[in-house]
Design a protein around this motif. Sequence first.
Motif, mmCIF file in Angstrom:
data_model
loop_
_atom_site.group_PDB
_atom_site.id
_atom_site.type_symbol
_atom_site.label_atom_id
_atom_site.label_comp_id
_atom_site.label_asym_id
_atom_site.label_seq_id
_atom_site.Cartn_x
_atom_site.Cartn_y
_atom_site.Cartn_z
ATOM 1 N N HIS A 329 -15.861 -55.665 14.938
ATOM 2 C CA HIS A 329 -14.676 -55.578 15.967
ATOM 3 C C HIS A 329 -13.787 -57.138 15.559
ATOM 4 O O HIS A 329 -14.599 -58.047 15.602
ATOM 5 N N HIS A 330 -12.688 -56.701 15.451
ATOM 6 C CA HIS A 330 -11.761 -58.201 15.350
ATOM 7 C C HIS A 330 -12.222 -58.955 14.333
ATOM 8 O O HIS A 330 -12.780 -60.086 14.184
ATOM 9 N N GLY A 331 -12.543 -58.396 13.146
ATOM 10 C CA GLY A 331 -12.961 -59.105 12.001
ATOM 11 C C GLY A 331 -12.328 -60.402 11.609
ATOM 12 O O GLY A 331 -11.178 -60.677 11.323
ATOM 13 N N VAL A 332 -13.284 -61.372 11.113
ATOM 14 C CA VAL A 332 -12.905 -62.619 10.824
ATOM 15 C C VAL A 332 -13.719 -63.253 9.582
ATOM 16 O O VAL A 332 -13.972 -64.226 9.313
ATOM 17 N N TRP A 333 -14.395 -62.263 8.823
ATOM 18 C CA TRP A 333 -15.291 -62.472 7.741
ATOM 19 C C TRP A 333 -15.015 -61.778 6.364
ATOM 20 O O TRP A 333 -15.913 -61.851 5.547
ATOM 21 N N ASP A 334 -13.802 -61.034 6.434
ATOM 22 C CA ASP A 334 -13.608 -60.279 5.157
ATOM 23 C C ASP A 334 -14.623 -59.315 4.690
ATOM 24 O O ASP A 334 -14.954 -59.325 3.622
ATOM 25 N N MET A 335 -15.285 -58.602 5.900
ATOM 26 C CA MET A 335 -16.263 -57.511 5.433
ATOM 27 C C MET A 335 -15.648 -56.352 5.052
ATOM 28 O O MET A 335 -16.145 -55.721 4.180
ATOM 29 N N ASP A 336 -14.407 -55.992 5.455
ATOM 30 C CA ASP A 336 -13.756 -54.850 5.072
ATOM 31 C C ASP A 336 -14.699 -53.652 5.309
ATOM 32 O O ASP A 336 -15.626 -53.737 5.867
ATOM 33 N N ILE A 337 -14.366 -52.516 4.589
ATOM 34 C CA ILE A 337 -15.133 -51.281 4.428
ATOM 35 C C ILE A 337 -14.900 -51.150 2.818
ATOM 36 O O ILE A 337 -13.840 -50.401 2.531
ATOM 37 N N PRO A 338 -15.466 -51.721 1.966
ATOM 38 C CA PRO A 338 -15.129 -51.774 0.327
ATOM 39 C C PRO A 338 -15.299 -50.448 -0.254
ATOM 40 O O PRO A 338 -14.768 -50.448 -1.450
ATOM 41 N N CYS A 339 -16.010 -49.523 0.143
ATOM 42 C CA CYS A 339 -16.271 -48.524 -0.992
ATOM 43 C C CYS A 339 -16.427 -47.150 -0.273
ATOM 44 O O CYS A 339 -16.203 -47.065 1.034
ATOM 45 N N ALA A 340 -16.665 -46.221 -1.007
ATOM 46 C CA ALA A 340 -16.729 -44.870 -0.481
ATOM 47 C C ALA A 340 -17.982 -44.422 0.638
ATOM 48 O O ALA A 340 -19.115 -44.760 0.226
ATOM 49 N N PRO A 341 -17.698 -43.870 1.551
ATOM 50 C CA PRO A 341 -18.745 -43.158 2.347
ATOM 51 C C PRO A 341 -19.648 -42.282 1.512
ATOM 52 O O PRO A 341 -18.901 -41.497 0.665
ATOM 53 N N MET A 342 -20.730 -42.173 1.590
ATOM 54 C CA MET A 342 -21.522 -41.131 0.834
ATOM 55 C C MET A 342 -22.073 -40.004 1.583
ATOM 56 O O MET A 342 -22.384 -40.313 2.929
ATOM 57 N N LEU A 343 -21.789 -38.888 1.312
ATOM 58 C CA LEU A 343 -21.830 -37.562 1.918
ATOM 59 C C LEU A 343 -23.250 -36.718 1.390
ATOM 60 O O LEU A 343 -23.445 -36.567 0.371
ATOM 61 N N VAL A 344 -24.086 -36.304 2.516
ATOM 62 C CA VAL A 344 -25.418 -35.838 2.142
ATOM 63 C C VAL A 344 -25.956 -35.165 3.081
ATOM 64 O O VAL A 344 -25.882 -35.516 4.575
ATOM 65 N N ASP A 345 -26.646 -34.116 3.108
ATOM 66 C CA ASP A 345 -27.392 -33.321 4.009
ATOM 67 C C ASP A 345 -28.883 -33.917 4.263
ATOM 68 O O ASP A 345 -29.476 -33.896 3.154
ATOM 69 N N LEU A 346 -29.312 -34.130 5.251
ATOM 70 C CA LEU A 346 -30.423 -34.801 5.678
ATOM 71 C C LEU A 346 -31.258 -33.963 6.591
ATOM 72 O O LEU A 346 -30.801 -33.090 7.160
ATOM 73 N N THR A 347 -32.688 -34.330 6.613
ATOM 74 C CA THR A 347 -33.509 -33.872 7.601
ATOM 75 C C THR A 347 -33.979 -34.920 8.375
ATOM 76 O O THR A 347 -34.823 -35.727 7.923
ATOM 77 N N VAL A 348 -33.464 -35.026 9.550
ATOM 78 C CA VAL A 348 -33.886 -36.082 10.581
ATOM 79 C C VAL A 348 -34.649 -35.694 11.693
ATOM 80 O O VAL A 348 -34.154 -34.815 12.419
ATOM 81 N N ASN A 349 -36.095 -36.199 11.873
ATOM 82 C CA ASN A 349 -37.051 -35.658 13.082
ATOM 83 C C ASN A 349 -36.768 -33.967 13.020
ATOM 84 O O ASN A 349 -36.597 -33.427 14.112
ATOM 85 N N GLY A 350 -37.074 -33.328 11.687
ATOM 86 C CA GLY A 350 -37.098 -31.944 11.758
ATOM 87 C C GLY A 350 -35.920 -31.204 11.952
ATOM 88 O O GLY A 350 -35.663 -29.995 11.903
ATOM 89 N N ARG A 351 -34.558 -32.137 11.921
ATOM 90 C CA ARG A 351 -33.353 -31.439 12.149
ATOM 91 C C ARG A 351 -32.433 -31.513 10.975
ATOM 92 O O ARG A 351 -32.218 -32.792 10.548
ATOM 93 N N THR A 352 -31.789 -30.624 10.392
ATOM 94 C CA THR A 352 -30.911 -30.743 9.527
ATOM 95 C C THR A 352 -29.519 -31.413 9.877
ATOM 96 O O THR A 352 -28.965 -30.796 11.078
ATOM 97 N N VAL A 353 -28.975 -32.475 9.298
ATOM 98 C CA VAL A 353 -27.836 -33.272 9.491
ATOM 99 C C VAL A 353 -26.990 -33.569 8.378
ATOM 100 O O VAL A 353 -27.261 -33.834 7.608
ATOM 101 N N LYS A 354 -25.747 -32.967 8.800
ATOM 102 C CA LYS A 354 -24.731 -33.274 7.809
ATOM 103 C C LYS A 354 -24.358 -34.816 8.140
ATOM 104 O O LYS A 354 -23.634 -35.314 8.865
#
Length: 680
Positions: A329-354
């Motif tokens: 929020h209201h960044g003042v650290w030059d953190m940006d979001i510098p790269c691509a999000p990675m997409l993957v299908d996971l199994t979290v607590n027995g549930r498939t999550v995109k």
Amino acid sequence: MLTTSFPRVLRCAAITCLVSAIPALAQVGAKNGEWRSYGGDTGNTRYSPLDQINGSNFNKLQLAWHFNTANLGPRPEYNLEGTPLMANGILYATAGTRRAVVALDAATGEELWVHSENEGQRGRNAPRQLSGRGLSYWTDGAAQNSDERIFYVTPGYRLVALNAKTGARIAAFGKDGMVDLKEDDDQIIDPVTGEVGLHSAPVVANDTIIVGAAHRSGGVPRGKTNVKGYVRAFDVRTGKRLWIFHTIPKPGEFGYNTWESDSADYTGNTGVWGQISVDEQLGMAYLPVELPTGDYYGGHRPGNGLFGESIVAVDLKTGVRKWHYQLVHHGVWDMDIPCAPMLVDLTVNGRTVKALAQPTKQAFLYMFDRVTGQPIFPIEERPVEQSTVPDEKTSSTQPFPTKPPAYDRQGFSMDDLIDFTPELNAQAKEIVSHFKIGPIFTPPVLSKRPGPLGTLAFATAGGGTNWVGGSLDPETGIAYLPSQKSLSNLGLVPSDPKTNDFRFVQGNAIAGARTSAGAGADGGAEPVGAEAGGNTVRLTVQELPLFKPPYGQISAIDMNKGEILWQVARGETPDAVRNHPALKGLTIPRTGRGGIAGLIVTKTLVIGGEPGTITMPDGKKGAYLRAYDKKTGQDAGAVAMPAGQTGSPMTYMLNGRQYIVVAVGAAGFPAEYLAYRLPN
């Protein structure tokens, strides 16, 4: 403007299997032994299931061919950040100081054609110059006489469509093969001086090509106003604009009220300069947005300022926002979001999550359900220290992921100081006494004598994971993240009212600029210090980094559980450390190296070269291309390269042989693409 295209005889090259016209899933990695997208696939997994090259033979790799880029432009380039593509036996890449596009025989490296645009003063004024990071490939998938196209963005911010077979511009696309991205209906941009461009590769999915925006780099903008970094999509056949997404909302649009005092009307930046990801099945694109104008001061843009430093999911065909999540929020650290999000299908607590997993400069891996935008593991809003800089108003809370834990150091503490010897540690404490330190999100301060001269912090401008992003294995849901420790000095000084519209900018005269692990240790740029009572306080100790290693590392994270599996130092110990007289006789484990360089994942290996150079066993400067065992992180092989890795590698199979191609370069060593394969 001069357009040059040099077609040569195209040689037929066999591929290992037929390429289907059916759209590839976003999270399965590179298919059919090829590499048709910058990140291997539109989900940016940077994964290939190839395994001809493995831990038993990696040390036997030999140079198959190399392509020197020195003559592609008016001057040599040393920092080649590109990742090539390979389709139908042809390798495509950007190269040279004017960002030429080259087509090479993927088996031999023979040049097939070159395309180059000389943009004159427009190119010389461009905020994002040189070869850029890559291009896009598209085909209609026809069995015969297929339409194959290459898309890239010039330094002067033009989207160009080329015939993939000949390198000629496709006349029916835009105006004679080009769309001028500065001719925008939503804002006025001067064609020569307008400070907007792009160095990342456009992304192509389902006949739609999406283009982001980048601005002049650095923490001291010329004023509080700038070009807005809107994201646009175009038809791959005609170049017609399909949609535009306003990363800074206009009046009446969602998010406009998060900009106080009408600051949305004049604030700029908030572009998408990293890679964009797409889930073609869901028909959604995921935009990693940077922060608004002013990397370290936001007093002129009060409010949280959507969609600054947010992941925004939009409809691929319409650009309509589906969901968003603001990471800072209201960044003042030059953190940006510098790269691509990675997409993957996971199994979290027995549930498939995109899932969507976002590596960051702050060394957090933020994870979301990519359909709904809901965090997979809880993200908590926690109170953080507030700024004391006049007229600045930072957010009272910031988002903290509860899982996975931070995969590299954040903020700065006394425990982070160099501790090879008690003497070095004592000297480091004296230096740090002139600065403010604290946990992540400790704000910049107004620099003053005798102190604090600034706020010292890891995981800001150059820390954590930068533009190369991460890699993952879609079969296991394990992510492999490169990161480095880069120590920023966040000090502000009053601006010159004649040149800036706002009160404070990041200061160089007193507070200095950020320095990294590589400075002084890797033979890189001279570290910038800060003056204290007439004496220079340097952010190094006897030319050693102020902080303890590892300077660069690789982390393996099980995204199904949100747990770190292993971490290893990346690269050899820098010469300046292993040969330092104060460390003579000490046994120092491999420290790794600072710098930005990407990874790929194969069936059994994590592969990536070292940034920078060291003295090799033969006495010459060079670096290693390394393989790591995916399960343990242990070394699985290394081959010598003439210079350090500067981009991200890729791999493909051709005529029954697997290749690894990587960009390298160093000061005084022309940038090259190197292709490795096993002996006959």
